[in-house]
Write a protein that holds these residues in place. Structure first.
Motif, PDB file in Angstrom:
ATOM      1  N   TRP A 288       0.833  -1.203   0.000  1.00 45.13           N
ATOM      2  CA  TRP A 288       0.000   0.000   0.000  1.00 45.13           C
ATOM      3  C   TRP A 288       0.868   1.253   0.000  1.00 45.13           C
ATOM      4  CZ3 TRP A 288      -0.645   4.163   3.220  1.00 45.13           C
ATOM      5  CH2 TRP A 288      -1.773   4.962   2.968  1.00 45.13           C
ATOM      6  N   TRP A 289       1.913   1.202   0.805  1.00 45.96           N
ATOM      7  CA  TRP A 289       2.813   2.344   0.935  1.00 45.96           C
ATOM      8  C   TRP A 289       3.485   2.642  -0.402  1.00 45.96           C
ATOM      9  CZ3 TRP A 289       3.391   4.449   5.896  1.00 45.96           C
ATOM     10  CH2 TRP A 289       4.301   5.506   6.010  1.00 45.96           C
TER      11      TRP A 289
ATOM     12  N   ASN B  98       1.311   4.203  -2.929  1.00 42.91           N
ATOM     13  CA  ASN B  98       0.953   5.590  -2.670  1.00 42.91           C
ATOM     14  C   ASN B  98       2.155   6.514  -2.559  1.00 42.91           C
ATOM     15  OD1 ASN B  98      -2.079   5.972  -2.293  1.00 42.91           O
ATOM     16  ND2 ASN B  98      -1.662   4.074  -1.224  1.00 42.91           N
ATOM     17  N   SER B  99       3.283   6.016  -3.031  1.00 45.79           N
ATOM     18  CA  SER B  99       4.486   6.834  -3.029  1.00 45.79           C
ATOM     19  C   SER B  99       4.629   7.484  -4.412  1.00 45.79           C
ATOM     20  CB  SER B  99       5.699   5.937  -2.785  1.00 45.79           C
ATOM     21  OG  SER B  99       5.886   5.096  -3.914  1.00 45.79           O
ATOM     22  N   PRO B 100       5.586   8.405  -4.570  1.00 49.37           N
ATOM     23  CA  PRO B 100       5.807   8.963  -5.905  1.00 49.37           C
ATOM     24  C   PRO B 100       6.065   7.875  -6.951  1.00 49.37           C
ATOM     25  CG  PRO B 100       6.951  10.294  -4.302  1.00 49.37           C
ATOM     26  CD  PRO B 100       6.383   9.119  -3.550  1.00 49.37           C
ATOM     27  N   PHE B 101       6.753   6.813  -6.535  1.00 52.18           N
ATOM     28  CA  PHE B 101       6.976   5.700  -7.455  1.00 52.18           C
ATOM     29  C   PHE B 101       5.639   5.118  -7.894  1.00 52.18           C
ATOM     30  CE2 PHE B 101       9.221   2.263  -9.360  1.00 52.18           C
ATOM     31  CZ  PHE B 101       8.551   1.082  -9.053  1.00 52.18           C
TER      32      PHE B 101
ATOM     33  N   TYR C 205       2.778   6.603  -8.036  1.00 51.52           N
ATOM     34  CA  TYR C 205       2.124   7.537  -8.952  1.00 51.52           C
ATOM     35  C   TYR C 205       2.709   7.396 -10.343  1.00 51.52           C
ATOM     36  CZ  TYR C 205      -0.508  10.328  -5.521  1.00 51.52           C
ATOM     37  OH  TYR C 205      -1.399  10.773  -4.592  1.00 51.52           O
ATOM     38  N   THR C 206       4.041   7.223 -10.403  1.00 59.17           N
ATOM     39  CA  THR C 206       4.699   7.056 -11.692  1.00 59.17           C
ATOM     40  C   THR C 206       4.159   5.825 -12.407  1.00 59.17           C
ATOM     41  OG1 THR C 206       6.688   7.990 -10.703  1.00 59.17           O
ATOM     42  CG2 THR C 206       6.942   6.903 -12.825  1.00 59.17           C
TER      43      THR C 206
ATOM     44  N   GLN D 220       1.228   4.552 -12.094  1.00 61.28           N
ATOM     45  CA  GLN D 220      -0.111   4.836 -12.595  1.00 61.28           C
ATOM     46  C   GLN D 220      -0.074   5.698 -13.839  1.00 61.28           C
ATOM     47  OE1 GLN D 220      -3.297   5.350  -9.629  1.00 61.28           O
ATOM     48  NE2 GLN D 220      -1.634   5.390  -8.151  1.00 61.28           N
ATOM     49  N   CYS D 221       0.890   6.587 -13.913  1.00 61.79           N
ATOM     50  CA  CYS D 221       1.049   7.380 -15.141  1.00 61.79           C
ATOM     51  C   CYS D 221       1.317   6.445 -16.316  1.00 61.79           C
ATOM     52  CB  CYS D 221       2.223   8.351 -15.014  1.00 61.79           C
ATOM     53  SG  CYS D 221       1.897   9.743 -13.939  1.00 61.79           S
TER      54      CYS D 221
ATOM     55  N   TYR E  83      10.983   1.711 -15.644  1.00 67.10           N
ATOM     56  CA  TYR E  83      10.049   1.552 -14.527  1.00 67.10           C
ATOM     57  C   TYR E  83       9.271   0.252 -14.617  1.00 67.10           C
ATOM     58  CZ  TYR E  83      11.354   5.926 -12.597  1.00 67.10           C
ATOM     59  OH  TYR E  83      12.089   6.907 -12.013  1.00 67.10           O
TER      60      TYR E  83
ATOM     61  N   VAL F  22       9.884  -5.527  -8.028  1.00 62.06           N
ATOM     62  CA  VAL F  22       9.170  -5.304  -6.765  1.00 62.06           C
ATOM     63  C   VAL F  22       8.028  -6.301  -6.604  1.00 62.06           C
ATOM     64  CG1 VAL F  22       7.664  -3.695  -5.543  1.00 62.06           C
ATOM     65  CG2 VAL F  22       9.740  -2.856  -6.616  1.00 62.06           C
TER      66      VAL F  22
ATOM     67  N   PHE G 274      -3.701  11.893 -17.772  1.00 63.51           N
ATOM     68  CA  PHE G 274      -3.737  10.604 -17.090  1.00 63.51           C
ATOM     69  C   PHE G 274      -5.146  10.388 -16.571  1.00 63.51           C
ATOM     70  CE2 PHE G 274       0.623  10.116 -17.705  1.00 63.51           C
ATOM     71  CZ  PHE G 274       1.300  11.277 -17.352  1.00 63.51           C
TER      72      PHE G 274
ATOM     73  N   LEU H 271      -6.141   9.161 -12.876  1.00 58.64           N
ATOM     74  CA  LEU H 271      -5.647   9.952 -11.740  1.00 58.64           C
ATOM     75  C   LEU H 271      -6.522  11.187 -11.576  1.00 58.64           C
ATOM     76  CD1 LEU H 271      -1.777   9.896 -12.317  1.00 58.64           C
ATOM     77  CD2 LEU H 271      -3.090   8.561 -10.715  1.00 58.64           C
TER      78      LEU H 271
ATOM     79  N   PHE I 246       6.637  15.308  -9.691  1.00 56.11           N
ATOM     80  CA  PHE I 246       7.565  14.268  -9.237  1.00 56.11           C
ATOM     81  C   PHE I 246       8.558  13.937 -10.338  1.00 56.11           C
ATOM     82  CE2 PHE I 246       5.546  13.996  -5.455  1.00 56.11           C
ATOM     83  CZ  PHE I 246       4.372  13.270  -5.368  1.00 56.11           C
TER      84      PHE I 246
ATOM     85  N   LYS J 270      11.827  12.625  -8.470  1.00 61.57           N
ATOM     86  CA  LYS J 270      11.400  11.868  -7.298  1.00 61.57           C
ATOM     87  C   LYS J 270      10.723  10.550  -7.656  1.00 61.57           C
ATOM     88  CE  LYS J 270      10.825  15.498  -3.900  1.00 61.57           C
ATOM     89  NZ  LYS J 270      12.251  15.545  -3.675  1.00 61.57           N
ATOM     90  N   THR J 271      10.732  10.213  -8.947  1.00 62.24           N
ATOM     91  CA  THR J 271       9.928   9.067  -9.363  1.00 62.24           C
ATOM     92  C   THR J 271      10.376   7.726  -8.803  1.00 62.24           C
ATOM     93  OG1 THR J 271      11.253   9.078 -11.362  1.00 62.24           O
ATOM     94  CG2 THR J 271       9.044  10.010 -11.515  1.00 62.24           C
ATOM     95  N   LYS J 272      11.625   7.628  -8.303  1.00 58.42           N
ATOM     96  CA  LYS J 272      12.050   6.337  -7.761  1.00 58.42           C
ATOM     97  C   LYS J 272      11.732   6.231  -6.278  1.00 58.42           C
ATOM     98  CE  LYS J 272      15.611   5.057 -11.003  1.00 58.42           C
ATOM     99  NZ  LYS J 272      16.261   6.204 -11.675  1.00 58.42           N
ATOM    100  N   ASN J 273      11.172   7.271  -5.690  1.00 57.75           N
ATOM    101  CA  ASN J 273      10.928   7.294  -4.260  1.00 57.75           C
ATOM    102  C   ASN J 273       9.777   6.379  -3.880  1.00 57.75           C
ATOM    103  OD1 ASN J 273       9.850   8.016  -1.757  1.00 57.75           O
ATOM    104  ND2 ASN J 273      10.647  10.091  -1.911  1.00 57.75           N
TER     105      ASN J 273
ATOM    106  N   SER K  21       8.170   7.599   0.590  1.00 57.97           N
ATOM    107  CA  SER K  21       7.378   8.726   1.092  1.00 57.97           C
ATOM    108  C   SER K  21       5.952   8.559   0.624  1.00 57.97           C
ATOM    109  CB  SER K  21       7.911  10.049   0.532  1.00 57.97           C
ATOM    110  OG  SER K  21       9.296  10.112   0.619  1.00 57.97           O
ATOM    111  N   LEU K  22       5.033   9.124   1.377  1.00 62.27           N
ATOM    112  CA  LEU K  22       3.639   9.072   0.957  1.00 62.27           C
ATOM    113  C   LEU K  22       3.334  10.274   0.077  1.00 62.27           C
ATOM    114  CD1 LEU K  22       1.623   7.727   3.993  1.00 62.27           C
ATOM    115  CD2 LEU K  22       2.122   6.644   1.815  1.00 62.27           C
ATOM    116  N   ALA K  23       2.885   9.984  -1.122  1.00 59.81           N
ATOM    117  CA  ALA K  23       2.734  11.039  -2.121  1.00 59.81           C
ATOM    118  C   ALA K  23       1.628  12.060  -1.905  1.00 59.81           C
ATOM    119  CB  ALA K  23       2.574  10.399  -3.493  1.00 59.81           C
TER     120      ALA K  23
END
Lengths: 313, 246, 288
Positions: free
Chosen positions: A169-170, A173-176, A178-179, A181-182, A200, A207, B89, B92, B103, B108-111, B114-116
């Motif tokens: 879940w984490w 919901n991280s920038p990764f 989001y990427t 989902q893009c 990616y 992962v 997108f 989204l 991002f 920051k895309t590999k992060n 952190s919670l976005a």
């Protein structure tokens, strides 16, 4: 209205904790399979629901996790809690190698290539008798006594799966996340804002493979053995059915699907041997009439309910 | 010279969509690219941003040859684009669309840790305010009406914080009022942030209203490249538009 | 390796490869025209073998029973294919379509198990083709040579259909612009059903044609899935000539691979796949 969440969470934790006292060993075993299936399906949905990648060979990583844990414990003699992280690393490497080739191809070919690699691993597992035990697989893999009992393993699995679910879940919901989902929503736009889609896809493959491997490790711990049927085409169908039936666009969808699949399988299996026919028909019906799966359906109903309430105010 | 296009040629079979096109753009310039339909303008954009490879010619950005780079590398060099057909997108939310682009531009895309949802809120809101989408942040982008999608498209392009921005018909489908505010925004980011902008447009009042330079294409070639007044007077341009009042 | 061994393996590889080719033909046609990846295509191949066996069994003794069975089995499978296409129609997205056909792998496999049990059946080679041919002192099985011939013939016929006939022109037009074809008055649903039917017919016929070389059993579909789709990927999805080249490559790699690593000849196939995909990710003759 907001305060029901912590209460349900608490209720859920308490319910989970007292299960071994409520149910017989048989049903606890089913519950274990459900938990393992959830993790497996969630790992699969990282690829499908979040990144838009359909993998028919996801069971390969489940199997590699199980086999490598078993082999590390039996042939190398490693202690369980060392074998597990190591087997995750091995799963990650295998996923990296296979993923490298799979992420290079176009979408439809990706699905087929994952199928092909999955079958390759199945053939290796079945035929390489000296290393993998061939069709018999690897047997007598005993976990440490603290988790060898029915209740012990159950609690262990609940904790591991809960942590795994939280981790997934984490990540989503991280920038990764989001990427990813893009990439799912619009590859071209992703490229044009600087996302290297191929790289990616490779990363997410690794992962999701590692989480599948974790599910595999839990499985071999439960089963005390692993066989080629725990990889391969048919096993690969399980996370697909679970995710589609449960709903690929809802985080909890795969969990719902895993519950339905696990319990359905046991009960239908007692009535007929034509389980594949039943599952095929269910899958076809869900795809045709309930494309968001059951999770999607529930989400729609809740949204409609919410709307109705808003308009009444 | 921030962008130098040199002898670019791109054909599709027998059709020469872009035919030996050359021009240069200075940093901070606000240039319009016009021409009748099928002149090759969008194709030219696609070559610059890396989605098409030219048979001949070069694209040089900030002194570097970027002709054969893949689109994501070109984007990282800080060339941004807003497409003609809205390219957002869909699943989204509006807010997430902009966040994701931010991002990507900030690396920051590999992060994964952190919670976005709470990240970069201020920057996201700033861009949403600029494209006037602050009201509908939680709406899935797919359910937006078309003109709003167009604004989101522009927002994504801005969020990638480019030094050169390519806009393909940024006001197409917009009402007179929206067209005005879009072009005011374009003028503003060019003047305040020094963002170099090359835009394709068909609406002549818009073009002559804000462009400081106009490049005209016809059948794949550049037939004029000058200040608005000279272009207005040019016989070739008038012929190309077949008597359309300029 | 002696020349005899080489030739035998070569013919064996070509035969296997060209059976894959026949199945891949139908797949390429369906994908090319409708952009549908029919994962259940190998299942249709298996259906052809089963239908064909029982048709042949009831026709036993009649003149040309084998050939009649091939045609009838092909038609029966074509019907099954058309039914599948009908159910596929409302689905718009590629993911949904491919998963729907995936569901049918299970459905068809279990239906076959239900009706014809878990045993296997053997079909003898038809009279006239059951012997062998001596070429330069080397004995080659006639039936294998026949399969090589008939599969190339099928490929040629399909190619002729697409390039020379009016129907073929309509089909090719539909690949590029279906709205245009619809506006010309062609009923698209009928066209798609027909294309699917043709693709299914070829797979079903191939199933029965290949049957005398092995046995007919549940599991024929599973054996086919990976090789056939690998052929499609290497050759380029939707390309006939790509499928031909790819299937011959795969067939020969497999046949000679068995000599080296009998249990895991499949691994060699993968080396080929990997190498080709590194050089050309869209396949040998695929569109990029």
């Amino acid at each position: 209205m907001r305060s029901w969440k912590p209460w349900t969470l608490l209720a859920g934790v308490i319910l989970a904790a007292i299960m071994p006292h409520l149910l017989s060993r048989y049903y606890i075993h089913l519950l274990d399979l459900f938990l393992i299936g959830s993790l497996f399906a969630l790992s699969f949905n990282i690829l499908l629901g979040s990144t838009g990648l359909l993998s028919f060979g996801h069971s390969a990583y489940f199997g590699v996790g199980a086999y490598s844990a078993a082999l590390l414990m039996q042939k190398v003699g490693l202690h369980y809690f060392i074998a597990i992280p190591l087997s995750l690393a091995i799963t990650g490497v295998i996923a990296a190698v296979i993923g490298y080739f799979c992420s290079r191809v176009v979408a439809m070919s990706f699905a087929i290539l994952t199928l092909a690699f999955g079958e390759l691993l199945f053939v290796i597992a079945s035929k390489w008798y000296t290393f993998t035990g061939g069709d018999d697989g690897i047997q007598s893999v005993f976990p440490p006594s603290v988790i060898a009992s029915s209740a012990g393993f159950y609690y262990f699995t609940v904790i591991v799966v809960a942590l795994g679910t939280l981790a997934i879940w984490w990540i989503l919901n991280s920038p990764f996340g989001y990427t990813l989902q893009c990439i799912r929503d619009n590859r071209q736009r992703s490229e044009s804002i600087g996302i290297n889609v191929r790289r990616y896809q490779w990363m997410v493959f690794i992962v999701s493979g590692v989480f599948a491997g974790l599910a595999g490790c839990l499985f071999v711990t439960l089963n005390w053995s692993v066989a080629p049927t725990d990889l391969g085409f048919v096993k690969g169908g399980e996370p697909i059915v679970m995710t589609i039936v449960g709903g690929q666009h809802v985080f909890g969808g795969p969990i719902i699907g895993a519950a339905i699949f696990t319990f359905f399988q046991f009960f239908v299996g007692q009535i007929t041997i034509y389980w594949a026919l039943v599952i095929g028909i269910v899958l076809a019906l869900v795809i045709r009439f309930l494309p968001g799966g059951i999770g999607g359906f529930i989400q729609q109903r809740l949204a409609a309910l919410h709307q109705a309430q808003q308009s009444r105010v | 010279m921030i962008l130098q296009v040199d002898g670019l040629t791109k054909s599709f079979g027998a059709l020469r969509a872009v035919d030996n096109v050359s021009f240069g753009i200075e940093q901070g310039d606000l240039v319009a690219l016009i021409g009748p339909n099928g002149a090759g303008k969008t194709t030219l954009f696609n070559v610059i941003i890396g989605f098409l490879t030219p048979e001949a010619g070069k694209v040089i950005f900030k002194g570097e040859d970027v002709t054969s780079l893949p689109p994501h590398r070109i984007a990282r060099k800080r060339i941004g684009v807003a497409f003609q057909i809205t390219n957002i997108f869909p699943r989204l939310t509006v807010f997430q669309n902009i966040q994701a682009a931010l991002f990507a531009s900030r690396g920051k895309t590999k992060n994964m840790y952190s919670l976005a949802p709470k990240m970069m809120k201020d920057d996201t809101n700033e861009i949403l305010a600029a494209v006037r989408l602050s009201e509908m942040t939680q709406t899935p982008a797919d359910s937006l009406p078309q003109p709003d999608k167009k604004r989101l498209e522009l927002g994504i392009a801005l969020a990638s914080r480019p030094e050169l921005l390519l806009l393909d018909e940024p006001t197409s489908g917009q009402s007179a009022e929206e067209t005005f505010s879009t072009m005011e925004l374009v003028k503003k980011i060019n003047e305040e942030q020094g963002l170099t902008i090359l835009f394709i447009e068909h609406k002549m009042p818009v073009v002559f209203g804000i462009a400081r330079r106009i490049i005209v294409m016809h059948h794949g070639s550049v037939i004029a490249d000058a200040e608005p007044e000279s272009v207005r007077e040019s016989k070739e341009v008038q012929e190309a538009y077949l008597g359309e009042k300029v | 390796m002696t020349f005899v061994t080489f030739l035998n393996q070569f013919i064996s590889g070509a035969t296997y490869g060209l059976v894959l080719f026949m199945v891949a033909l139908g797949l390429a046609l369906i994908f090319g025209v409708m952009s549908i990846v029919n994962l259940a295509h190998p299942s249709l191949y298996m259906l052809g073998a089963f239908f064909g066996y029982f048709i042949w069994f009831s026709l036993k003794g009649y003149y040309l029973s084998f050939w009649l069975s091939v045609i009838l089995a092909g038609l029966a499978v074509a019907c099954a294919g058309i039914i599948l296409e009908f159910f596929l129609r409302p689905l718009r997205e590629h993911t949904e379509q491919i998963l729907f056909t995936y569901a049918f792998i299970y459905i068809i496999a279990d239906l076959v198990k239900m009706f014809w049990g878990g045993r296997y059946y053997t079909l003898p080679r038809p009279p006239g083709l059951d012997g062998s041919v001596t070429v330069g002192g080397i004995i080659l099985p006639t039936y294998n040579l026949f399969i090589i011939g008939v599969s190339l013939l099928m490929g040629a016929l399909l190619w002729l259909l697409l390039s020379k006939t009016k129907l073929g022109k309509i089909i090719r037009a539909a690949v590029f612009d279906r709205e245009m074809v619809a506006m010309l008055g062609i009923r698209l649903p009928w066209l798609f059903a027909l294309v699917f039917g043709i693709g299914a017919f070829v797979a079903g016929a191939a199933g029965l044609l290949a049957a005398p070389m092995g046995s007919i059993a549940v599991g024929m579909d599973a054996e086919m899935i990976v090789p056939v789709f690998v052929v499609c990927i290497i050759g380029g999805m939707g390309s006939f000539s790509g499928a031909l080249i790819a299937s011959l490559i795969i067939g020969e790699v497999y046949a000679f691979g068995i000599l080296v690593l009998p249990q895991m000849a499949m691994a060699f196939m993968f080396v080929v796949v990997v190498v080709i995909l590194i050089i050309r990710p869209q396949g040998i003759l695929g569109r990029s």
